[in-house]
Design an enzyme around this catalytic site. Sequence first.
Site, PDB file in Angstrom:
ATOM      1  N   SER A  21       0.834  -1.204   0.000  1.00 52.96           N
ATOM      2  CA  SER A  21       0.000   0.000   0.000  1.00 52.96           C
ATOM      3  C   SER A  21       0.874   1.262   0.000  1.00 52.96           C
ATOM      4  CB  SER A  21      -0.948  -0.061   1.207  1.00 52.96           C
ATOM      5  OG  SER A  21      -1.988   0.861   1.034  1.00 52.96           O
ATOM      6  N   ASP A  81       0.044  -4.083  -3.992  1.00 55.01           N
ATOM      7  CA  ASP A  81      -1.098  -3.207  -4.185  1.00 55.01           C
ATOM      8  C   ASP A  81      -0.799  -1.779  -3.712  1.00 55.01           C
ATOM      9  OD1 ASP A  81      -3.510  -3.173  -5.533  1.00 55.01           O
ATOM     10  OD2 ASP A  81      -4.693  -3.153  -3.696  1.00 55.01           O
ATOM     11  N   ARG A 130       6.049   8.663  -7.027  1.00 56.74           N
ATOM     12  CA  ARG A 130       5.442   7.368  -6.703  1.00 56.74           C
ATOM     13  C   ARG A 130       6.477   6.290  -6.998  1.00 56.74           C
ATOM     14  NH1 ARG A 130       5.068   5.313 -11.765  1.00 56.74           N
ATOM     15  NH2 ARG A 130       4.501   6.741 -13.419  1.00 56.74           N
ATOM     16  N   ASP A 162      13.329   3.101  -9.691  1.00 53.40           N
ATOM     17  CA  ASP A 162      13.721   3.104  -8.282  1.00 53.40           C
ATOM     18  C   ASP A 162      14.589   1.923  -7.851  1.00 53.40           C
ATOM     19  OD1 ASP A 162      12.331   5.485  -7.977  1.00 53.40           O
ATOM     20  OD2 ASP A 162      10.453   4.467  -7.518  1.00 53.40           O
ATOM     21  N   HIS A 208      -7.409  -5.733  -1.164  1.00 53.32           N
ATOM     22  CA  HIS A 208      -6.183  -4.956  -1.041  1.00 53.32           C
ATOM     23  C   HIS A 208      -5.065  -5.850  -0.500  1.00 53.32           C
ATOM     24  CE1 HIS A 208      -3.922  -1.310  -0.899  1.00 53.32           C
ATOM     25  NE2 HIS A 208      -4.068  -1.037   0.383  1.00 53.32           N
TER      26      HIS A 208
END
Length: 501
Positions: free
Chosen positions: A168, A194, A208, A213, A279
């Site tokens: 998350s 997720d 984000r 990354d 989720h």
Amino acid sequence: MESPPCVSIFLVLCIFIQSSAHGQSLGLEPFGRRLRAAETMEASQETKTRFLLFEEERDKGCQIQLNHPDTLQQCGFNSSLPLVMIIHGWTVDGLLESWIWQMVAALKSGLAQPVNVVLADWLTLAYHHYTVAVRNTRLVGQEVAALILWLEESAQFSRSNVHLIGYSLGAHVSGFAGNYIGGKHKIGRITGLDAAGPLFEGSSPNDRLSPDDADFVDAIHTFTREHMGLSVGIKQPIAHYDFYPNGGYFQPGCHFLELYKHITKHGLTAITQTIKCSHERSVHLFIDSLLHPSLQSTAYQCGDMDSFSQGLCLSCKRGRRCNTLGYHARRGPQSRKSKRLFLATRAQSPFKVYHYQFKIQFINQLEKPVEPTFTMTLLGTKEENQKITITLDEEIASNKTYSFLITLDLDIGELVMIKFKWENGSVWTNVWNTVQTIIPWSRGPLYSGLVVNTIKVKAGETQQRMAFCSENMDGQQLPQTQEKTFVRCDINSQKLKRKIR
Ligand SMILES: *[C@@H]1O[C@H](CO)[C@@H](O)[C@H](O)[C@H]1NC(C)=O
Ligand SMILES: *[C@@H]1O[C@H](CO)[C@@H](O)[C@H](O)[C@H]1NC(C)=O
Ligand SMILES: *[C@@H]1O[C@H](CO)[C@@H](O)[C@H](O)[C@H]1NC(C)=O
């Protein structure tokens, strides 16, 4: 304190209401001068994030403190082993969720090669309004980066040995950590489970989790169904490999009716669990990949779920268009473009299913279109599968080949025989009677007027292609409600048939 149900409903509502009220701008202002992580940490020496190292499957964790090399020794950090860091997400009750301990246990027990397992506990920064927690993700990312840089300096530990697993908001924390470390040498891997959607969907890669990354970024999207234009999980691809189990919108076993049963059984405390069901499924799919090494789920590159449901994407092209879901995902050739992969799963662990594309050519000799429902029983060298009922969502008007996806929970081995049967007797009889009335002299023997030519099958997991022909030489007429057997067209079919148990 037991979390009352309103808190859980708040969990979902808060995301939506808060974020829609504040719009996309909040929390994502540019961070100003991008400070080197180590620089900022020098001053405070202490991180707000607690880093807990787990030596045993069920210990409580031992805190590693930045710039305190003695804590590395005390906690038993082994710098010659990889580091896997778990990063949790937003919290509404300020407590660590139970999946964390399951993940720790799975990483400790499920891997042939041992690893250092660390939890980044940022509860104090996550236990706020969603928008505040979102803003804090950058700080936590910095602290994670600072820890990694310090490990490199003080423990001769290489960043390429780091694997961040973020759930998350934790997924974006991982992204920020990778971003702060920057430079030519990136951290080894980031897995986004997720990754949170609100305030991140549509933002630029620097704001984000993104493929820049880490050397290898994989993401599992499990709850991207929209409410009021927002989804809990991010929809857009954010990794090198983006996995969309069951299309990524929503997960099997998480439907309201099933939730209702779950609540009756486990009481109101189950609500929190059930609302988060889709989720959190991303986490359990990942854990599953650690616990069942022999039941790894294959995912297939595809443009969208529609094409996938038609079974059109099961070709792996020597592995280039497939990957394994979860811990054992393979790094592909470096590309900045995200690959979207789809798969179906079961509703519980083990989640793996076996994917098949069926291509059936129907020839309709009737003048009327028909909407048939049929069942197929699949017989393989290992198992016989129960009947599968298939309703085509299109009527069969003339000669057409239909392609669809079938998934099986069981490994039936090599597919050898298909028993095919039209089901809807009454509907069918009506059609036939109508024909009889219109054409009373009837040509030749009674037949249904619907013919199945060959059935072509492609097995996703084995990449095997097969063709099935009618067993008897009486043509391919399909009498209603009578079972018809199709066997492999190739000459080896007799040999294979004997293998059926
Ligand atoms: C660190 O891990 C390596 C590789 O598994 C092992 O050989 C070594 O004994 C470990 N060191 C300590 C201090 O446990
Ligand atoms: C369908 O195929 C059959 C046999 O190949 C042929 O007789 C029939 O005319 C075809 N019907 C249509 C609508 O193409
Ligand atoms: C099949 O038959 C049932 C009742 O026997 C009916 O409700 C259903 O609509 C039929 N389905 C199709 C596709 O004709």
